[in-house]
Design a protein around this motif. Structure first.
Motif, short mmCIF file in Angstrom:
data_model
loop_
_atom_site.label_atom_id
_atom_site.label_comp_id
_atom_site.label_asym_id
_atom_site.label_seq_id
_atom_site.Cartn_x
_atom_site.Cartn_y
_atom_site.Cartn_z
N ASP A 1 -46.67 9.64 -37.06
CA ASP A 1 -46.37 11.02 -37.46
C ASP A 1 -47.62 11.87 -37.29
OD1 ASP A 1 -43.91 10.06 -38.21
OD2 ASP A 1 -44.27 10.19 -40.36
N VAL A 2 -47.43 13.17 -37.05
CA VAL A 2 -48.55 14.09 -36.83
C VAL A 2 -48.63 15.06 -38.01
CG1 VAL A 2 -49.48 15.90 -35.34
CG2 VAL A 2 -48.39 13.88 -34.33
N GLU A 3 -49.77 15.07 -38.68
CA GLU A 3 -49.97 15.96 -39.81
C GLU A 3 -50.25 17.38 -39.31
OE1 GLU A 3 -52.59 14.39 -43.03
OE2 GLU A 3 -52.91 12.78 -41.56
N VAL A 4 -49.60 18.37 -39.93
CA VAL A 4 -49.72 19.75 -39.47
C VAL A 4 -49.78 20.71 -40.65
CG1 VAL A 4 -48.50 19.28 -37.30
CG2 VAL A 4 -47.21 20.07 -39.29
N VAL B 1 -53.17 21.11 -36.20
CA VAL B 1 -52.57 19.81 -35.89
C VAL B 1 -53.67 18.76 -35.96
CG1 VAL B 1 -51.35 18.46 -34.16
CG2 VAL B 1 -50.85 20.91 -34.39
N ARG B 2 -53.51 17.78 -36.84
CA ARG B 2 -54.56 16.76 -36.99
C ARG B 2 -54.49 15.76 -35.85
NH1 ARG B 2 -55.53 11.84 -39.61
NH2 ARG B 2 -57.72 11.62 -40.19
N ASP C 1 -39.17 20.53 -38.86
CA ASP C 1 -40.55 20.21 -39.21
C ASP C 1 -41.26 21.46 -39.69
OD1 ASP C 1 -42.18 21.51 -36.99
OD2 ASP C 1 -40.86 20.26 -35.76
N GLU D 1 -46.67 23.02 -44.59
CA GLU D 1 -47.47 21.84 -44.26
C GLU D 1 -46.62 20.59 -44.39
OE1 GLU D 1 -50.57 20.84 -47.19
OE2 GLU D 1 -49.74 22.43 -48.45
N GLY D 2 -47.06 19.53 -43.74
CA GLY D 2 -46.32 18.27 -43.77
C GLY D 2 -46.57 17.52 -42.48
N THR D 3 -45.54 16.89 -41.94
CA THR D 3 -45.69 16.11 -40.71
C THR D 3 -44.60 16.45 -39.71
OG1 THR D 3 -44.39 14.25 -41.56
CG2 THR D 3 -46.78 14.17 -41.91
#
Length: 323
Positions: free
Chosen positions: A59-62, A78-79, A297, A41-43
């Motif tokens: 940035d995209v949180e995933v 993917v948020r 990522d 998890e992260g971005t």
């Protein structure tokens, strides 16, 4: 590719991309109910995400979800803060991405347990036959709605085809994703794109059939004739390409884009050779949407990544590991 000894360019669909408004409900379902784990998890940094998916300046949180640590058949959450369309489950006659499938060890028990916990399936377990050559293959399926318009299809197969999750943990109730489904107007082009002379997956079968049981599971008009091409690589998830003879309903392809749409919005596919894979995409009628991007990522690790469309406009993120 079928005329020489080269290895296939892809091994299967590494992950289904699922757009989410909030991770919580998906974790309750996929982790709490189905036993997936958070593998990473992260971005995805803004520059990488925007270059790949056109997601904008943030940035995209995933999160990457895996079943029993399986490296394939994953779910990439993917948020999407500002989706381009409301969440809505697709119908099986809509053009675009449809369901994500996994095996259930005991589908009747799964249906009952989810009912007790208040998670109602839209279709109870139903058995139907698919004519494959001179034999009829029996399939038992049930359909369960997941958050943000995602559709999960549970399958209790007559004969289990190998899964990484069950190889590691034979007693777990559910596997990784065993297949992903799209419904397209040009099935010939889609099969050629993924098949032996394209990215290298095998066509296990390609049939046109009609079945009252399948009409029930899929919510189809009685007597619908459906083409089903089943493509497989070395690993899950496999691809089910469907195309109804006659009626196609809503075209959802423009509103099914990774990092911009909710629900099942794309596929992530690892390749041994990104340059050769992109050449194959162009040769078989797909589109390469931008130059490859170097990334590190949570979804891809250290990798070279490019976003493409199949000939039918299905979004596929192709990536080659640099690890």
């Amino acid at each position: 590719m079928s005329d020489d000894n080269r290895q296939p360019l892809v091994e299967g669909v590494t992950a289904a991309v699922v757009g989410v408004t909030d991770f919580g409900p998906h974790l309750d379902f996929f982790r709490g109910d189905l036993g997936f784990q958070v593998a990473a998890e992260g971005t995805v940094p803004a520059a990488t995400a925007d270059a790949l998916w056109g997601s904008g300046p943030a940035d995209v949180e995933v999160m990457a979800l895996a079943a029993a640590g399986a490296e394939t058949g994953r779910i990439h959450l993917v948020r999407v803060p500002e989706p381009i369309a409301p969440a809505e489950p697709p119908h099986n006659l809509d053009d675009g991405l449809i369901g994500i499938d996994m095996y259930a060890r005991d589908i009747e028990a799964a249906h009952a347990e989810h009912g007790r916990s208040g998670r109602d399936w839209t279709t109870a377990p139903t058995t139907y036959g698919v004519a494959v050559g001179e034999r009829e293959v029996q399939v038992t399926q049930g359909v369960c709605p997941a958050p943000d318009g995602t559709v999960v299809v549970f399958v209790q197969p007559a004969a289990v085809r190998g899964t990484e999750a069950w190889a590691v943990d034979p007693d777990r109730p559910f596997t990784e994703l065993t297949s992903v489904v799209c419904h397209v107007p040009d099935a010939d082009a889609e099969v050629a794109f993924w098949g032996p002379d394209g990215l290298g997956m095998s066509v296990w079968y390609d049939v046109v059939f009609s079945s009252p049981g399948f009409d029930t599971v899929a919510g189809l008009p009685s007597g619908t004739e459906m083409r089903l091409a089943f493509l497989a690589g070395e690993k899950t998830a496999r691809i089910e390409v469907t195309s109804a003879v006659g009626e196609h309903r809503v075209d959802r392809r423009a509103t099914q884009r990774p990092a911009r749409s909710l629900g099942h919005s794309g596929w992530s596919v690892r390749t041994r050779d990104l340059a050769a894979a992109l050449e194959s995409v162009r040769r078989t009628g797909g589109r390469v949407l931008g130059a490859p991007v170097e990334t590190d990522d949570p979804l891809h690790g250290r990798a070279l990544v490019a976003c493409t469309d199949t000939p039918n406009g299905i979004s596929v993120t192709l990536w080659q590991s640099r690890n």
